[in-house]
Enzyme design. Sequence first.
Site, short mmCIF file in Angstrom:
data_model
loop_
_atom_site.label_atom_id
_atom_site.label_comp_id
_atom_site.label_asym_id
_atom_site.label_seq_id
_atom_site.Cartn_x
_atom_site.Cartn_y
_atom_site.Cartn_z
N GLU A 151 0.57 -1.52 0.27
CA GLU A 151 -0.24 -0.17 0.03
C GLU A 151 0.97 1.79 -0.20
OE1 GLU A 151 -3.33 0.23 -0.17
OE2 GLU A 151 -3.72 -2.07 1.04
N ASP B 230 -7.17 1.80 -7.74
CA ASP B 230 -6.24 2.24 -6.61
C ASP B 230 -4.51 1.47 -7.27
OD1 ASP B 230 -7.51 -0.31 -5.72
OD2 ASP B 230 -5.06 0.13 -4.24
N HIS C 153 -4.26 -2.80 -8.64
CA HIS C 153 -4.93 -3.73 -7.48
C HIS C 153 -6.04 -3.18 -8.65
CE1 HIS C 153 -8.11 -4.04 -3.61
NE2 HIS C 153 -8.09 -4.99 -4.71
ZN LIG Z 1 -6.59 -1.74 -3.28
#
Ligand SMILES: [Zn+2]
Length: 181
Positions: free
Chosen positions: A115, A164, A154
Amino acid sequence: MSQDIWLPDGIRRPSPNFNLRPDPLMVDLLVIHNISLPPGQFGGDDIERFFTNCLDHSRHPFFKEIEGLEVSAHALIHRDGRVTQFVPLNKRAWHAGRSVFQGRENCNDFSIGIELEGSDNCPYSPQQYQSLAQVTCEICDYYPKITTDRIVGHSDIAPGRKTDPGPAFDWVRYRNSVASS
Ligand SMILES: [Zn+2]
């Protein structure tokens, strides 16, 4: 049996949101995400709290919406480039959800999830690109099956459902920095 794999320079903040991979040796995909909590706001430790089931859901209306979700990623790269790791690389983090890569479903089984603290349309920081390149190289050392064509967003494995890391993510810059490091 096999030892847990932690990144050398990450801050460890173990999450309970993981389980075993069906085949621990089959890790051949890297998935790039973004997250910010509350959405569009950076800083603080709400993401760490969310991934470790410690978020105070009364603190923000959006936090109510995500109450009860049990999710994680292997690591988070903060705006200043710091790396926090939640799940050992060899374990199965819960980041991708319903997903498919080249006909294989449930990408969590065989992928690593990273992330970036950010949002789809806000430029990521130079420190994030630098840390992401370093972390990518470390991950690829552990898992040589993750070749450059097996590093995706993603949005690539959950199209129509996820956006994202978004248009702000500079794939060319990222791929060049990985190739040259
Ligand atoms: Zn994601």
